[in-house]
Design a protein around this motif. Structure first.
Motif, mmCIF file in Angstrom:
data_model
loop_
_atom_site.group_PDB
_atom_site.id
_atom_site.type_symbol
_atom_site.label_atom_id
_atom_site.label_comp_id
_atom_site.label_asym_id
_atom_site.label_seq_id
_atom_site.Cartn_x
_atom_site.Cartn_y
_atom_site.Cartn_z
ATOM 1 N N LEU A 1 0.825 -1.202 0.000
ATOM 2 C CA LEU A 1 0.000 0.000 0.000
ATOM 3 C C LEU A 1 0.868 1.264 0.000
ATOM 4 C CD1 LEU A 1 -2.763 1.382 0.213
ATOM 5 C CD2 LEU A 1 -2.613 1.120 2.696
ATOM 6 N N ILE A 2 1.928 1.277 0.788
ATOM 7 C CA ILE A 2 2.821 2.439 0.849
ATOM 8 C C ILE A 2 3.471 2.688 -0.511
ATOM 9 C CG2 ILE A 2 4.978 3.305 1.839
ATOM 10 C CD1 ILE A 2 4.187 1.861 4.436
ATOM 11 N N ILE A 3 3.913 1.615 -1.174
ATOM 12 C CA ILE A 3 4.539 1.747 -2.494
ATOM 13 C C ILE A 3 3.540 2.291 -3.510
ATOM 14 C CG2 ILE A 3 5.528 0.446 -4.424
ATOM 15 C CD1 ILE A 3 6.774 -1.424 -2.314
ATOM 16 N N LEU A 4 2.299 1.791 -3.460
ATOM 17 C CA LEU A 4 1.260 2.271 -4.377
ATOM 18 C C LEU A 4 0.968 3.757 -4.159
ATOM 19 C CD1 LEU A 4 -1.278 -0.708 -4.334
ATOM 20 C CD2 LEU A 4 0.155 0.023 -6.251
ATOM 21 N N ILE A 5 0.903 4.170 -2.902
ATOM 22 C CA ILE A 5 0.664 5.589 -2.595
ATOM 23 C C ILE A 5 1.809 6.444 -3.123
ATOM 24 C CG2 ILE A 5 0.463 7.282 -0.727
ATOM 25 C CD1 ILE A 5 -0.874 5.083 0.957
ATOM 26 N N PHE A 6 3.037 5.983 -2.917
ATOM 27 C CA PHE A 6 4.222 6.732 -3.359
ATOM 28 C C PHE A 6 4.255 6.868 -4.886
ATOM 29 C CE2 PHE A 6 8.732 6.722 -4.691
ATOM 30 C CZ PHE A 6 9.123 7.927 -4.122
ATOM 31 N N LEU A 7 4.034 5.747 -5.606
ATOM 32 C CA LEU A 7 4.078 5.775 -7.067
ATOM 33 C C LEU A 7 2.935 6.607 -7.642
ATOM 34 C CD1 LEU A 7 4.998 2.053 -7.871
ATOM 35 C CD2 LEU A 7 6.489 4.061 -7.949
ATOM 36 N N SER A 8 1.756 6.488 -7.033
ATOM 37 C CA SER A 8 0.602 7.266 -7.510
ATOM 38 C C SER A 8 0.833 8.760 -7.314
ATOM 39 C CB SER A 8 -0.661 6.835 -6.761
ATOM 40 O OG SER A 8 -0.951 5.473 -6.986
ATOM 41 N N SER A 9 1.493 9.123 -6.212
ATOM 42 C CA SER A 9 1.793 10.532 -5.943
ATOM 43 C C SER A 9 2.774 11.089 -6.966
ATOM 44 C CB SER A 9 2.373 10.686 -4.537
ATOM 45 O OG SER A 9 1.450 10.263 -3.572
ATOM 46 N N LEU A 10 3.718 10.243 -7.429
ATOM 47 C CA LEU A 10 4.674 10.675 -8.442
ATOM 48 C C LEU A 10 4.010 10.822 -9.809
ATOM 49 C CD1 LEU A 10 7.839 8.523 -7.588
ATOM 50 C CD2 LEU A 10 7.464 10.954 -7.112
ATOM 51 N N LEU A 11 3.133 9.875 -10.145
ATOM 52 C CA LEU A 11 2.474 9.902 -11.452
ATOM 53 C C LEU A 11 1.443 11.016 -11.559
ATOM 54 C CD1 LEU A 11 1.930 6.062 -12.026
ATOM 55 C CD2 LEU A 11 3.526 7.557 -13.243
#
Length: 276
Positions: free
Chosen positions: A146-156
Motif C-alpha cells: 500500500l505504501i509503495i502504491l501511494i508513493f508511485l501514484s503521488s509521483l504519477l
C-alpha cells in the motif's frame, strides 16, 4: 478583560494538568475536573451578578449545554471516558465567552475536531509502530504494498498528491484498525482497575456477573471484581485502553488563542487562494 485573562489562565492550568495525567495514567482525576467545573459555575454567576451581561450568560449557557450534549453522546457511545466529558464541560464554563468573542468556544471545539483527527491518527500510527514486531508477515506485505502504491501514484499524479496521500492514509487506517484496537488490549490485575476502564470480556462466577459496557466499569462492577479477587477466583481481566484525548484539547486551545478563528475554514480559504 482581566476576568477573561484569569479564566484563560485557569483553563490553561486545567488542560495542562489534565493532559499530563491523561497521557501518563489514562485517566483524569474527578477532584480536578469537579473543582474547575464548580469554580466555572460560581465565577460565571458572580460575573453576571456584577455586570448583568446577558450576552455572556447566554453564550456560556449555550456552550455548556452543547459540550454536555456532545460529551454524553460520545461517552455513551464508548468513544470518550467520563474525564473527557468533564474536561470539555469545564472548558465551556471557563471560556464559553472570551473578550466579547461569543464564538470562542465553538472555534475551540471546531479546532479540536481537526486536531483530534490528526492526534488520533498519529496515536494510531505510534501504536502500530510500537507493536510492529508482532505483525504477521502477510500484514507487513500488505502495508508495504500500500505504501509503495501511494508513493508511485503521488509521483504519477503529482498535482493531486495530497489527495492521494490522504486517501491512502484512510485506506491504511481501515486496513489496520482491528489489529491496532486488539493491540491496545491488555490484562490488568483487579486491584489496579479504576472506574471507567473498558472491560473486553464478561466475568462470570456463580451469581456474580460483570458485563462489558460502553461507559466502562462502574463502582458496583469494581466491588464485584474485588470480591472475586479476594476469593481467589479472578486475578486479572482483559481491558481495552482508550486514546488519551485531553492533550488534543490543550493543543486546540493554544491554536484557538493564537489564531482566534476556525482553522478548517482558514485552511480551506488558504488552499483556494494558492490554487491557480
Amino acid at each position: 478583560m482581566e476576568t477573561d485573562l484569569v479564566m484563560l489562565l485557569l483553563s490553561s492550568a486545567l488542560l495542562t494538568i489534565s493532559s499530563i495525567t491523561d497521557f501518563r495514567r489514562k485517566e483524569v482525576p474527578d477532584f480536578l475536573t469537579n473543582t474547575f467545573i464548580l469554580f466555572g459555575i460560581l465565577s460565571q454567576l458572580t460575573i453576571f451578578l456584577s455586570t448583568w451581561n446577558w450576552s455572556r450568560l447566554i453564550w456560556v449557557t449555550i456552550s455548556s449545554t452543547f459540550s454536555i450534549a456532545v460529551g454524553m453522546l460520545l461517552y455513551f457511545s464508548g468513544i470518550w471516558g467520563g474525564g473527557d466529558v468533564k474536561v470539555l464541560a469545564a472548558c465551556a464554563l471557563l471560556f464559553g465567552y472570551v473578550g466579547e468573542d461569543e464564538l470562542f468556544f465553538l472555534k475551540f471545539f471546531s479546532n479540536f475536531l481537526l486536531v483530534g483527527a490528526l492526534y488520533g491518527s498519529v496515536f494510531f500510527l505510534l501504536v502500530f509502530l510500537r507493536n510492529f514486531s508482532k505483525i504477521s508477515k502477510e500484514r507487513k506485505i500488505a502495508n508495504f504494498t500500500l505504501i509503495i502504491l501511494i508513493f508511485l501514484s503521488s509521483l504519477l499524479f503529482s498535482d493531486f498528491w495530497y489527495m492521494i496521500v490522504m486517501t491512502g492514509f484512510l485506506i491504511w487506517l481501515s486496513l489496520n484498525a482491528d489489529w491496532v484496537e486488539n493491540s491496545m488490549k491488555k490484562y490488568v490485575e483487579i486491584p489496579k482497575l479504576t472506574e471507567g476502564d473498558w472491560l473486553v470480556r464478561p466475568v462470570r462466577y456463580g451469581r456474580i456477573v460483570v458485563e462489558p459496557r460502553a461507559t466502562g466499569l462502574t463502582r458496583e462492577d469494581l466491588r464485584k471484581l474485588k470480591k472475586l479477587y479476594r476469593m481467589g477466583r479472578v486475578k486479572k481481566v482483559l481491558i481495552k485502553e482508550g486514546v488519551p484525548f485531553v492533550p488534543a484539547f490543550l493543543v486546540a486551545f493554544i491554536l484557538t488563542l493564537i489564531f482566534r478563528d476556525f482553522l478548517v475554514l482558514k485552511l480551506v480559504t488558504s488552499s483556494l487562494v494558492v490554487s491557480p
